[in-house]
Write an enzyme that holds these catalytic residues in place. Structure first.
Site, PDB file in Angstrom:
ATOM      1  N   LYS A 197       1.850   9.659 -10.798  1.00  0.00           N
ATOM      2  CA  LYS A 197       1.594  11.097 -10.752  1.00  0.00           C
ATOM      3  C   LYS A 197       2.563  11.832  -9.828  1.00  0.00           C
ATOM      4  CE  LYS A 197      -2.498  11.907  -9.169  1.00  0.00           C
ATOM      5  NZ  LYS A 197      -2.716  12.835  -8.047  1.00  0.00           N
ATOM      6  N   ARG A 233     -10.927  16.948  -7.076  1.00  0.00           N
ATOM      7  CA  ARG A 233     -11.237  15.508  -7.031  1.00  0.00           C
ATOM      8  C   ARG A 233     -12.644  15.214  -7.551  1.00  0.00           C
ATOM      9  NH1 ARG A 233      -7.673  12.299  -4.319  1.00  0.00           N
ATOM     10  NH2 ARG A 233      -6.221  13.320  -2.906  1.00  0.00           N
ATOM     11  N   ARG A 242       1.343  -6.155  -3.610  1.00  0.00           N
ATOM     12  CA  ARG A 242       2.219  -6.036  -2.444  1.00  0.00           C
ATOM     13  C   ARG A 242       1.903  -7.114  -1.409  1.00  0.00           C
ATOM     14  NH1 ARG A 242       3.159  -0.314   0.360  1.00  0.00           N
ATOM     15  NH2 ARG A 242       0.887  -0.317   0.415  1.00  0.00           N
ATOM     16  N   ARG A 264      -2.163  -6.340   3.301  1.00  0.00           N
ATOM     17  CA  ARG A 264      -2.989  -5.376   4.024  1.00  0.00           C
ATOM     18  C   ARG A 264      -4.329  -5.248   3.300  1.00  0.00           C
ATOM     19  NH1 ARG A 264       0.291   0.089   4.441  1.00  0.00           N
ATOM     20  NH2 ARG A 264      -0.787   0.142   2.454  1.00  0.00           N
ATOM     21  N   ARG A 303     -11.260   1.182  -5.280  1.00  0.00           N
ATOM     22  CA  ARG A 303     -10.620   2.508  -5.254  1.00  0.00           C
ATOM     23  C   ARG A 303     -10.425   3.044  -6.675  1.00  0.00           C
ATOM     24  NH1 ARG A 303      -5.962   1.505  -2.451  1.00  0.00           N
ATOM     25  NH2 ARG A 303      -4.331   2.425  -3.696  1.00  0.00           N
TER      26      ARG A 303
END
Length: 213
Positions: free
Chosen positions: A13, A89, A128, A157, A168
């Site tokens: 985005k 949102r 990652r 992480r 998420r």
């Protein structure tokens, strides 16, 4: 042109928003930039937002909606239009935006919805890895370390772990679907296949926006 851009985290985005702004010269309004500017300029809503942030509290919807309204009332919006990125949102914010636009006499002309399969986003966002000694960042699929690397030399992480990323994405899907349907009912949504090369995605967006001009 007055536009929204929507898409799940990792759908590209931000990259496409920058290309739209560059090509069509609309004002890019991202939530973070808006908050920073409102607080720096000490607008009424900016001061209010800062009072919550300083206490480590979430900024309530009415303050966020007020900051959006302040921004949309500025002269550059009247002159060039806008691309709203990261807002609304929630469906409640979408209804508030409808009211804000109506009160300012502004018409929303299109919603660019970048669609990418959540499973491929999970792979993209949770791949990652970081080398423990050097801090160098790699991606298990798209940018792996050279040769047969030892996984024990790398860590992830918390934000990058698959279970965190999936949560998420699930939250974003649950919040985003009612908003998309709200605008789809108004005939404003243009679905864009996001699982393509960046320039191909933008070419598809460009076709839509050229017709809207």
């Amino acid at each position: 042109m007055n536009l929204l851009i929507m898409g799940l985290p990792g759908a590209g985005k931000g990259t496409q928003a920058a290309k739209i702004v560059d090509k069509f010269h609309v004002a890019h309004i991202s939530t973070g930039d808006m908050f920073r500017a409102a607080m720096a300029n000490q607008t009424e809503m900016g001061v209010l937002a800062k009072s919550y942030i300083d206490k480590g509290e979430l900024v309530p919807d009415e303050v966020t909606n007020g900051i959006v309204k302040e921004r949309l009332a500025q002269d550059d919006i009247k002159a060039h239009g806008f691309l709203l990125d990261g807002y609304p949102r929630t469906i409640e914010q979408a209804h508030a935006l409808d009211e804000t636009l109506a009160s300012l006499g502004i018409e929303l002309e299109g919603v660019i919805n970048i669609q990418v399969d959540p499973a491929s986003l999970l792979e993209r966002l949770s791949g990652r890895i970081i080398h423990k000694e050097t801090g160098e960042t790699f991606h298990k699929v798209f940018n792996p370390p050279a040769g047969d690397y030892n996984e024990e030399d790398y860590y992830q992480r918390e934000d990058d772990k698959p279970e965190t990323v999936k949560r998420r994405l699930d939250v974003n899907i649950a919040q985003g679907e009612p908003i998309i349907e709200h605008y789809r009912a108004k005939g404003l949504v243009h679905d864009i296949e996001g699982n393509q090369e960046i320039d191909t995605v933008f070419a598809d967006i460009e076709k839509v926006l050229t017709k809207l001009q």
